[in-house]
Each structure stands twice: as structure tokens, then as C-alpha cells.
Scaffold this active site. Structure first.
Site, short mmCIF file in Angstrom:
data_model
loop_
_atom_site.label_atom_id
_atom_site.label_comp_id
_atom_site.label_asym_id
_atom_site.label_seq_id
_atom_site.Cartn_x
_atom_site.Cartn_y
_atom_site.Cartn_z
N ALA A 147 0.81 -1.22 0.00
CA ALA A 147 0.00 0.00 0.00
C ALA A 147 0.85 1.27 0.00
CB ALA A 147 -0.94 -0.01 1.21
N GLY A 148 2.07 1.19 0.54
CA GLY A 148 2.95 2.37 0.52
C GLY A 148 3.32 2.75 -0.91
N HIS A 149 3.66 1.74 -1.71
CA HIS A 149 3.97 2.00 -3.13
C HIS A 149 2.73 2.49 -3.87
CE1 HIS A 149 6.96 -1.34 -2.19
NE2 HIS A 149 7.76 -0.36 -2.55
P1 AMP Z 1 11.36 0.20 -2.90
O1 AMP Z 1 10.68 -0.61 -3.92
O2 AMP Z 1 11.27 -0.36 -1.52
O3 AMP Z 1 12.73 0.62 -3.30
O4 AMP Z 1 10.53 1.54 -2.78
C1 AMP Z 1 10.10 2.26 -3.91
C2 AMP Z 1 9.56 3.59 -3.46
O5 AMP Z 1 8.48 3.40 -2.56
C3 AMP Z 1 10.61 4.44 -2.72
O6 AMP Z 1 10.46 5.79 -3.09
C4 AMP Z 1 10.22 4.21 -1.28
O7 AMP Z 1 10.62 5.26 -0.42
C5 AMP Z 1 8.72 4.14 -1.38
N1 AMP Z 1 8.15 3.44 -0.23
C6 AMP Z 1 8.48 2.23 0.25
N2 AMP Z 1 7.77 1.95 1.36
C7 AMP Z 1 6.98 3.02 1.60
C8 AMP Z 1 6.02 3.36 2.61
N3 AMP Z 1 5.74 2.53 3.61
N4 AMP Z 1 5.40 4.56 2.52
C9 AMP Z 1 5.68 5.42 1.52
N5 AMP Z 1 6.58 5.16 0.53
C10 AMP Z 1 7.22 3.98 0.58
#
Ligand code: AMP
Length: 277
Positions: free
Chosen positions: A28-30
Site C-alpha cells: 500500500a505504501g507504493h
Molecule cells: P522500494 O521498492 O522499496 O525501493 O521503494 C520504492 C519507493 O516506494 C521508494 O520511493 C520508497 O521510499 C517508497 N516506499 C516504500 N515503502 C513506503 C512506505 N511505507 N510509505 C511510503 N513510501 C514507501
């Protein structure tokens, strides 16, 4: 289903849009980042601008080969979720597309990628890999704007600084951290938390909130350490820093934003999180 693009050539119709770079195993963050991108597009002057999500598990930013090997990969579900969140296409390139011979050199790193001794110290080489892949993705996707989560606060400052210092024509848009109901920041690695460890992971947000009550940086750091130690989480860092340079500060000041940042271990997992002060 939205298209899953594999090559640079297929991106031609998608230049100038809103870009969300990820490593997949989306949660959900992504999806909140993708929704923010779609919302910004609908509010902007170019409703035809595209929302592109890249899914690329970048080998050069992993300092632990086991972490790279076991990183979850869920492309079908990721693509469906992105479609629901408002994306127009997924870009899921092969390693050979990103790291074709003669392209994608590691760019000069901004100071915030090497001087704070936070992620830069505990994950040597990580930001070189991040800057390398983000710059290369920007060249391929050619977005007008790119969205990054505050969850990875040092990474966000590194990308902002790199983009400014190298005059890359991309607006960097930060998005707030999305959390589980108990406050744990969502992360693709949370699936590796064991049943017994999962409740203890809330120590991180409890520590950050305790630190935010303190009047000065050293009391904030002491308060964060107390909470983490009382839950038995080995600490890599628990610090109060300038929010932009991430260098140490001697006082909190209304004139300059500060940030509380934690990295701690729980079982085999490394957890990072941060909040504003
Ligand atoms: P990642 O795939 O983990 O490298 O993350 C891709 C993007 O999603 C990066 O900009 C992260 O900072 C963002 N992201 C990951 N987890 C979260 C979260 N819980 N809330 C907001 N953004 C997130």
C-alpha cells in the site's frame, strides 16, 4: 491490463509523465505513490501525461547478496495493483537494458550520500547503486516528475541533491510514509518478520514518537535508544539530525527542520524508519 514494457524503445509514448521507481513486491505504501502521481496528473495542465511505475530489483544497490537473492518478486500482482492505483504502464526492464555496455556510470555522489554516516555507513555502496539506477531510469523514462517515499528519508535527500547538482530535468516529489495500523512502516521486507518478532517491530515507531517529545537532540537520541533497548532490538543508529543535510545538530530550531531516524535489527531483518521533529 496495463502494458508491461521491457525495452527503452517501448517507452517512447510515455515520456514527460509522472514516474514511480520501485523494486516491486508492491504494498500500500507504493500504491499510495502511484495514486499521488495519478492525482497530480489529474490536477495538472497535461491530463494526457502518463503515470509509469518501474519494477527493477537493482543488483548494484544491494550490499548483501542474500538480500538480493531472497528479495520478493511478484510482478503479476504488482501490475494489477498499479493499474487499480491509476498507472498507465509498468516498466520492467532486464538488467541488460539498464546496464547496457557504456551507459549507466555511477554519477558523482552528493555529500548527503556519504557524510551523515547513517545508511551510507551501514550499507556501503548502496547510494552509489541507487544514484546509478535512478539516473539511468530517468534517462530511459524521461519523466517530468518522479515520486519518492519519505520512508527512505536519506535516499530522498540523496535523490533531491543529485537531481539539483546535476541539473536533471525532473521534479522530485516526496510522499508521506504509509504505515500498518500499529504504526510499523510498510516495507517489502516485512514479510520476512517472524510471527514472534512482528509485534516487537512497533518498538521503532514507539521510539521515534518518544524521541519527538524531547526538547533537544541528545535527549531525543537517549529516549529512542531507551525504547529500542527495552524491546531488545539491536540498534544501528537512532539519531536526531538536520532534515536535509542529515548532519548532527546541537539544538532543535524552528528555523530549520530536524528529522529523527532509526535503523535497527529484528531477527534477520533490518528495519528503518524516520519522522519529523
Ligand atoms: P522500494 O521498492 O522499496 O525501493 O521503494 C520504492 C519507493 O516506494 C521508494 O520511493 C520508497 O521510499 C517508497 N516506499 C516504500 N515503502 C513506503 C512506505 N511505507 N510509505 C511510503 N513510501 C514507501
Amino acid at each position: 491490463m496495463i502494458p508491461i514494457l521491457r525495452t527503452a524503445h517501448e517507452l517512447d509514448a510515455f515520456h514527460g509523465g509522472y514516474f514511480v521507481p520501485t523494486m516491486g513486491a508492491l504494498h500500500a505504501g507504493h500504491f499510495a505513490l502511484v495514486q499521488d502521481a495519478a492525482r497530480l496528473r489529474s490536477l495538472g495542465t497535461r491530463p494526457s501525461a502518463k503515470v509509469i511505475v518501474s519494477i527493477f530489483v537493482n543488483p548494484t544497490q544491494f550490499n548483501d547478496p542474500r538480500d538480493l537473492e531472497r528479495y520478493p518478486r511478484t510482478l503479476e500482482a504488482d501490475a494489477l495493483g498499479c493499474q487499480h492505483a491509476g498507472a498507465d504502464a509498468i516498466f520492467a526492464p532486464d538488467v541488460s537494458t539498464i546496464y547496457a555496455p557504456g551507459v549507466a556510470a555511477v554519477p558523482p555522489l552528493p555529500a548527503v550520500a556519504t557524510t551523515p554516516k547513517l545508511e551510507d555507513a551501514f550499507r556501503p555502496g548502496h547510494f552509489a547503486g541507487v544514484c546509478q539506477v535512478v539516473k539511468r531510469l530517468f534517462e530511459l523514462v524521461r519523466p517530468n516528475a518522479a515520486l519518492f517515499g519519505e520512508k527512505d528519508w536519506q535516499q530522498l535527500q540523496v535523490i533531491r541533491a543529485m537531481t539539483a547538482e546535476q541539473n536533471l530535468p525532473v521534479q522530485i516529489i516526496p510522499c508521506p510514509t504509509i504505515r500498518e495500523p500499529d504504526g510499523l512502516a510498510m516495507s517489502s521486507r516485512n514479510v520476512f518478520l517472524s510471527h514472534e518478532d512482528r509485534p516487537r517491530a512497533t518498538a521503532i515507531i514507539q521510539a521515534l514518537r518518544a524521541g519527538a517529545q524531547a526538547d533537544n537532540p541528545s535527549d531525543a537520541e537517549a529516549a529512542m535508544r531507551r525504547v529500542l533497548e527495552s524491546h531488545g532490538l539491536p540498534i544501528e543508529y537512532a539519531v536526531a539530525r538536520d532534515a536535509e543535510s542529515l548532519l548532527p545538530i546541537s539544538a532543535f530550531s524552528p528555523a530549520r527542520a530536524a528529522r529523527l531516524l532509526i535503523a535497527a535489527r529484528l531477527g534477520s531483518i533490518r528495519l528503518i524508519d524516520n519522522i519529523a521533529r
